[in-house]
Design a protein around this motif. Sequence first.
Motif, PDB file in Angstrom:
ATOM      1  N   UNK A   1     -25.358 -34.868  69.562  1.00 17.80           N
ATOM      2  CA  UNK A   1     -24.285 -34.801  70.561  1.00 17.80           C
ATOM      3  C   UNK A   1     -22.931 -34.937  69.884  1.00 17.80           C
ATOM      4  N   UNK A   2     -21.975 -34.060  70.204  1.00 20.21           N
ATOM      5  CA  UNK A   2     -20.665 -34.121  69.553  1.00 20.21           C
ATOM      6  C   UNK A   2     -19.865 -35.344  69.973  1.00 20.21           C
TER       7      UNK A   2
ATOM      8  N   UNK B   1     -13.792 -33.618  69.053  1.00 19.79           N
ATOM      9  CA  UNK B   1     -13.473 -32.297  69.588  1.00 19.79           C
ATOM     10  C   UNK B   1     -13.788 -31.203  68.577  1.00 19.79           C
ATOM     11  N   UNK B   2     -13.643 -31.511  67.306  1.00 21.70           N
ATOM     12  CA  UNK B   2     -13.964 -30.513  66.284  1.00 21.70           C
ATOM     13  C   UNK B   2     -15.452 -30.166  66.333  1.00 21.70           C
ATOM     14  N   UNK B   3     -16.292 -31.189  66.531  1.00 20.16           N
ATOM     15  CA  UNK B   3     -17.726 -30.943  66.625  1.00 20.16           C
ATOM     16  C   UNK B   3     -18.072 -30.158  67.887  1.00 20.16           C
ATOM     17  N   UNK B   4     -17.428 -30.495  68.991  1.00 18.02           N
ATOM     18  CA  UNK B   4     -17.676 -29.759  70.232  1.00 18.02           C
ATOM     19  C   UNK B   4     -17.303 -28.291  70.083  1.00 18.02           C
TER      20      UNK B   4
ATOM     21  N   UNK C   1     -28.645 -33.002  78.690  1.00 18.66           N
ATOM     22  CA  UNK C   1     -28.398 -34.369  78.227  1.00 18.66           C
ATOM     23  C   UNK C   1     -26.926 -34.704  78.485  1.00 18.66           C
ATOM     24  N   UNK C   2     -26.608 -35.986  78.393  1.00 19.72           N
ATOM     25  CA  UNK C   2     -25.237 -36.430  78.646  1.00 19.72           C
ATOM     26  C   UNK C   2     -24.702 -37.241  77.469  1.00 19.72           C
ATOM     27  N   UNK C   3     -23.394 -37.169  77.305  1.00 20.08           N
ATOM     28  CA  UNK C   3     -22.718 -37.948  76.262  1.00 20.08           C
ATOM     29  C   UNK C   3     -21.299 -38.243  76.736  1.00 20.08           C
ATOM     30  N   UNK C   4     -20.664 -39.299  76.225  1.00 20.32           N
ATOM     31  CA  UNK C   4     -19.251 -39.527  76.535  1.00 20.32           C
ATOM     32  C   UNK C   4     -18.422 -38.329  76.103  1.00 20.32           C
ATOM     33  N   UNK C   5     -17.325 -38.074  76.785  1.00 13.70           N
ATOM     34  CA  UNK C   5     -16.447 -36.975  76.414  1.00 13.70           C
ATOM     35  C   UNK C   5     -15.929 -37.195  74.988  1.00 13.70           C
ATOM     36  N   UNK C   6     -15.818 -36.121  74.192  1.00 11.54           N
ATOM     37  CA  UNK C   6     -15.359 -36.269  72.805  1.00 11.54           C
ATOM     38  C   UNK C   6     -13.900 -36.702  72.711  1.00 11.54           C
TER      39      UNK C   6
END
Length: 451
Positions: A176-177, A180-183, A305-310
């Motif tokens: 999970x990113x 922001x660069x990973x996203x 899946x879910x993750x916190x915003x980058x």
Amino acid sequence: MTSTTRIPRRNVLKGVGMAAAASLVPGAFRPLYAASVAPITIVINQSPWFESFRKTVEVYEAETGNKVELDVNPFAGSLEKQRNSVRASAGQYDILIMNSGWFAEMYAGGFVEAITDIDPGFQLDPEVYTLGDTIYYDAADKTMTKAGKLMSMPVSPLIPMLYYRGDLYEEAGLSAPKTFAELEANAKKFHNPPGMYGIVQRGARGPHTVAYDFYPYLYGFGGGIFKDQSTGDYSVTLNSDQGREALDYYVRLAKEAGHPKTAASDQAEVIQAMVTGHTAHIMMVIAAWSQMDDPNKSAIVDKVEWAPTPSVEGFPTSPGLGHWLAGISKNVPDDRKRAAVEFLRWFQTKAAQLETAKAGGIPVHAAVYKEPIADERRYRWMKPLAEALPHAVNIYQFPEASEVISVLELGLNRAVAGEITTVDALNGMSDEIEKIMAGHAYKTGKLDPLK
């Protein structure tokens, strides 16, 4: 005319007998709260989380014998009814379900009575999220701080989360990113239009649409709209270098890895893109989680899946609060105020909030996120949400927020649509926001224009 759905006070609840019997079983709900109080009416919006609230209210009625009527309306209709009711000589609604965009208006206008003024013995459960301390208000300083009075109870702690296709990530060997660069890199990797978009974002203009979805980017890049609302400094900082980086990124992501009609995409279109399997990512309010696994709506059941915003390196995840609070109207009879307090006293408990979670809602009690339910596959969003909630940002602390939101909606939509440059959008919005704040006699100012 506003469309209204009502649940009658005298509605006979299915399963009341079973629920009452269950209250005698150890570990089940017990009617610990006043069992003979006045009926109350709650004005509320129709939303993805409404059904869970309705079901929780039904449990309350079954456990206590108290009666609750729900006046259900569209988003704008709910606000209109609340404004009309609180300004009348006698209020129609006892509990106001207030959105993050207008609760400050209700506090500052003196329309909501402090819970502890109605019942000085009321105690907030220490594990209830205070959501940027927005449940408190200091009328003298016009600030939201624990030094103020307890004005409301959290109802739905909504923030945006990153929804991503876990199956695609697993196939690609990705995590999970967090940045922001990973996203951006991951979104471009999966971008294969028209069958698959790397990310689908909201860009349409609305009552609180593209602006709300832009906040995690703006604050995640270290930017903001104002210098320091907590100290009353409303100097406009939207057109900072960080603000420019954030908007440039948002627009670039839409152009290079997003949907070609981002500027026309509202929440329904964004959700639809995900549930039909046409996007690898969306950044959407957590209230939409249940649609992802609904076999009647989703082609990607069990794949999200879910993750916190980058965010960028050095800054935490910074989701904007889009939460809902329950306040007690000041212009209703005392017996109804006391009855409203009894409902809120019950609603804040861990047991009640566990029922909310089981019904598909978003709990406001931190302990629920540590319960075994959070380890169940169906509730896999709970732990990422618990990680993100402490970092949620209260975007607005003043009653004229809707005026600022309108400026952001137009400017951001035009930037996403390519009608104006990001620099022109940021400078123009900053100028207008500074004028709004000065017009309302706030301490304000603005940065030099971006070049």
